[in-house]
Design a protein around this motif. Structure first.
Motif, PDB file in Angstrom:
ATOM      1  N   LEU B  23       0.978  -1.170  -0.038  1.00 35.91           N
ATOM      2  CA  LEU B  23       0.093   0.098   0.047  1.00 35.91           C
ATOM      3  C   LEU B  23       0.913   1.361   0.085  1.00 35.91           C
ATOM      4  O   LEU B  23       0.633   2.144  -0.846  1.00 35.91           O
ATOM      5  CB  LEU B  23      -0.814  -0.131   1.364  1.00 35.91           C
ATOM      6  CG  LEU B  23      -2.025  -1.166   1.045  1.00 35.91           C
ATOM      7  CD1 LEU B  23      -2.763  -1.133   2.377  1.00 35.91           C
ATOM      8  CD2 LEU B  23      -2.920  -0.727   0.027  1.00 35.91           C
ATOM      9  N   PHE B  44      -4.580  -0.306  -6.316  1.00 39.04           N
ATOM     10  CA  PHE B  44      -4.025  -0.837  -5.421  1.00 39.04           C
ATOM     11  C   PHE B  44      -4.757  -1.174  -4.427  1.00 39.04           C
ATOM     12  O   PHE B  44      -4.574  -2.289  -3.315  1.00 39.04           O
ATOM     13  CB  PHE B  44      -2.731  -0.325  -4.855  1.00 39.04           C
ATOM     14  CG  PHE B  44      -2.018   0.164  -5.975  1.00 39.04           C
ATOM     15  CD1 PHE B  44      -1.266  -0.920  -6.544  1.00 39.04           C
ATOM     16  CD2 PHE B  44      -1.916   1.435  -6.306  1.00 39.04           C
ATOM     17  CE1 PHE B  44      -0.198  -0.499  -7.560  1.00 39.04           C
ATOM     18  CE2 PHE B  44      -0.929   1.868  -7.374  1.00 39.04           C
ATOM     19  CZ  PHE B  44      -0.114   0.827  -8.052  1.00 39.04           C
ATOM     20  N   ILE B  45      -6.215  -0.936  -4.435  1.00 38.61           N
ATOM     21  CA  ILE B  45      -7.292  -1.262  -3.178  1.00 38.61           C
ATOM     22  C   ILE B  45      -8.534  -1.854  -4.130  1.00 38.61           C
ATOM     23  O   ILE B  45      -8.948  -2.842  -3.585  1.00 38.61           O
ATOM     24  CB  ILE B  45      -7.658  -0.386  -2.170  1.00 38.61           C
ATOM     25  CG1 ILE B  45      -7.924   1.313  -3.315  1.00 38.61           C
ATOM     26  CG2 ILE B  45      -6.440   0.077  -1.140  1.00 38.61           C
ATOM     27  CD1 ILE B  45      -8.433   2.324  -2.385  1.00 38.61           C
ATOM     28  N   ALA B  85     -15.879 -11.164   6.045  1.00 39.31           N
ATOM     29  CA  ALA B  85     -14.708 -10.692   5.222  1.00 39.31           C
ATOM     30  C   ALA B  85     -15.010 -10.352   3.614  1.00 39.31           C
ATOM     31  O   ALA B  85     -14.710  -9.334   2.961  1.00 39.31           O
ATOM     32  CB  ALA B  85     -13.622 -11.678   5.309  1.00 39.31           C
ATOM     33  N   PHE B  89     -14.935  -6.916   1.693  1.00 45.93           N
ATOM     34  CA  PHE B  89     -14.248  -6.881   0.404  1.00 45.93           C
ATOM     35  C   PHE B  89     -14.810  -6.380  -0.861  1.00 45.93           C
ATOM     36  O   PHE B  89     -14.552  -5.459  -1.664  1.00 45.93           O
ATOM     37  CB  PHE B  89     -13.702  -7.825  -0.056  1.00 45.93           C
ATOM     38  CG  PHE B  89     -12.362  -8.483   0.903  1.00 45.93           C
ATOM     39  CD1 PHE B  89     -11.423  -7.771   1.087  1.00 45.93           C
ATOM     40  CD2 PHE B  89     -12.228  -9.673   1.327  1.00 45.93           C
ATOM     41  CE1 PHE B  89     -10.417  -7.843   1.817  1.00 45.93           C
ATOM     42  CE2 PHE B  89     -11.247  -9.957   2.071  1.00 45.93           C
ATOM     43  CZ  PHE B  89     -10.199  -8.886   2.494  1.00 45.93           C
ATOM     44  N   PHE B 200      -3.663  -8.798   0.770  1.00 46.87           N
ATOM     45  CA  PHE B 200      -5.168  -8.957   0.938  1.00 46.87           C
ATOM     46  C   PHE B 200      -5.481 -10.453   1.254  1.00 46.87           C
ATOM     47  O   PHE B 200      -6.402 -10.873   2.149  1.00 46.87           O
ATOM     48  CB  PHE B 200      -5.894  -8.532  -0.324  1.00 46.87           C
ATOM     49  CG  PHE B 200      -6.374  -6.939  -0.169  1.00 46.87           C
ATOM     50  CD1 PHE B 200      -5.310  -6.013  -0.095  1.00 46.87           C
ATOM     51  CD2 PHE B 200      -7.783  -6.620   0.095  1.00 46.87           C
ATOM     52  CE1 PHE B 200      -5.713  -4.827   0.242  1.00 46.87           C
ATOM     53  CE2 PHE B 200      -7.992  -5.237   0.032  1.00 46.87           C
ATOM     54  CZ  PHE B 200      -7.152  -4.186  -0.107  1.00 46.87           C
ATOM     55  N   PHE B 203      -4.526 -11.116   4.727  1.00 47.76           N
ATOM     56  CA  PHE B 203      -5.406 -10.517   5.638  1.00 47.76           C
ATOM     57  C   PHE B 203      -6.719 -11.499   5.824  1.00 47.76           C
ATOM     58  O   PHE B 203      -7.396 -11.631   6.877  1.00 47.76           O
ATOM     59  CB  PHE B 203      -5.988  -9.236   5.374  1.00 47.76           C
ATOM     60  CG  PHE B 203      -6.455  -8.211   6.097  1.00 47.76           C
ATOM     61  CD1 PHE B 203      -6.186  -7.705   7.361  1.00 47.76           C
ATOM     62  CD2 PHE B 203      -8.187  -8.332   5.659  1.00 47.76           C
ATOM     63  CE1 PHE B 203      -7.027  -7.005   8.008  1.00 47.76           C
ATOM     64  CE2 PHE B 203      -8.972  -7.493   6.673  1.00 47.76           C
ATOM     65  CZ  PHE B 203      -8.398  -7.000   7.787  1.00 47.76           C
ATOM     66  N   ILE B 207      -8.141 -13.063   9.124  1.00 51.33           N
ATOM     67  CA  ILE B 207      -9.826 -12.877   9.590  1.00 51.33           C
ATOM     68  C   ILE B 207     -10.400 -14.346   9.651  1.00 51.33           C
ATOM     69  O   ILE B 207     -10.977 -14.516  10.863  1.00 51.33           O
ATOM     70  CB  ILE B 207     -10.397 -11.979   8.680  1.00 51.33           C
ATOM     71  CG1 ILE B 207      -9.686 -10.562   8.716  1.00 51.33           C
ATOM     72  CG2 ILE B 207     -11.890 -11.933   9.050  1.00 51.33           C
ATOM     73  CD1 ILE B 207     -10.154  -9.936   9.953  1.00 51.33           C
TER      74      ILE B 207
END
Lengths: 58, 231
Positions: B23, B44-45, B85, B89, B200, B203, B207
């Motif tokens: 990031l 990037f997100i 999650a 997203f 991601f 992550f 989660i």
């Protein structure tokens, strides 16, 4: 340090801010819920153990 | 539980590291695009979130099928753990897509095949979470949500391949795997994007592990409380 985002600063910062907030929120919610459940389970296990010990004495 | 406890700190550290590097690199050290200007930083997100929105549903499908076929309780709980999650997203993909679309397409929203299938996927996530909460018996809930998961997979697949099925709409096809082809993703964006994708994924695993452990404990708690009530 901060890159020049030009005319799209609000758009880019808004998208990044919303994303980071959502990811942090999900992680925080998960940790809070996990701790709450873990604490409740520990308490319940202690109560059951106590009841078992009392039953064995009687 | 013992294994997940051991790997959790590693997953958390790797997720934090890859998200941090990806990031920061993507936001601070990539150039503006000659057409899209600084809005390219949303890449990037937006892309990792969209990919994980679909992949989370596919993971839920696999674990739900394991539950349906093998009656493996942890796999049903893992599917349930992944849903919030996946929902987050999907929301990120839709919101960042709308924010990116406004200056580039001159509209926040278009009933384009990919956008529409993503919106339906969001509704499926909400329905899936609501169904788990609405049914008291965990086995019935796992069965019914498993069926919902199979149905929703149509939209998860559609949201990935909609651009290829229907050659219409505003949303472009993926350029990540187009190295060496016409109109590939510029190499300046490629490496930080791949690091963000890894971040991601990690992550998401973090989660799912945390929430699955929580759901296993919650089930133990319910069983203990039931035993207490029975005396």
């Amino acid at each position: 340090m901060m890159p020049d985002l030009g005319d799209y600063a609000a758009t880019v910062l808004g998208a990044w801010g919303a994303t980071l907030l959502a990811l942090a929120g999900l992680l925080a919610l998960t940790l809070v819920q996990s701790r709450r459940v873990a604490r409740a389970l520990t308490e319940a296990e202690a109560r059951v153990a106590q009841a078992k010990a009392a039953g064995a004495k009687a | 539980m013992r294994l997940s406890r051991r790997v959790l700190p590693w997953i958390a550290a790797l997720a934090g590291l890859s998200l941090g590097i990806g990031l920061i690199w993507g936001f601070f050290f990539t150039p503006d695009d000659y057409k899209q200007g600084s809005t390219v930083k949303i890449l990037f997100i937006h892309v990792p979130a969209a990919m994980m929105a679909i992949n989370a549903w596919i993971m839920m499908l696999v674990t739900s099928l394991i539950w349906v076929i093998r009656r493996h309780h942890v796999s049903a709980l893992a599917a349930r753990a992944a849903a919030p999650a996946g929902l987050v997203f999907t929301l990120i993909a839709l919101v960042t897509g709308a924010l990116w679309g406004q200056p580039m397409w001159n509209t926040w929203w278009e009933w384009d095949p990919r956008l529409t299938s993503f919106l339906i996927l969001l509704l499926f996530y909400l329905g899936y979470i609501a169904l788990w909460s609405a049914i008291e018996d965990p086995e019935t809930a796992a069965d019914l949500t498993g069926i919902l998961c199979v149905v929703g997979s149509v939209f998860a697949v559609m949201s990935r391949y909609a651009v290829k099925f229907w050659n219409q709409g505003l949303h472009q096809d993926s350029t990540i795997l187009k190295v060496g082809e016409k109109d590939p993703l510029d190499v300046a964006y490629y490496v930080p994007l791949v690091i963000c994708l890894v971040g991601f994924v990690l992550f998401f695993i973090l989660i799912v592990l945390l929430r699955t452990r929580m759901l296993i404990r919650a089930r133990r708690l319910i069983a203990l409380e039931a035993r207490e009530r029975l005396g």
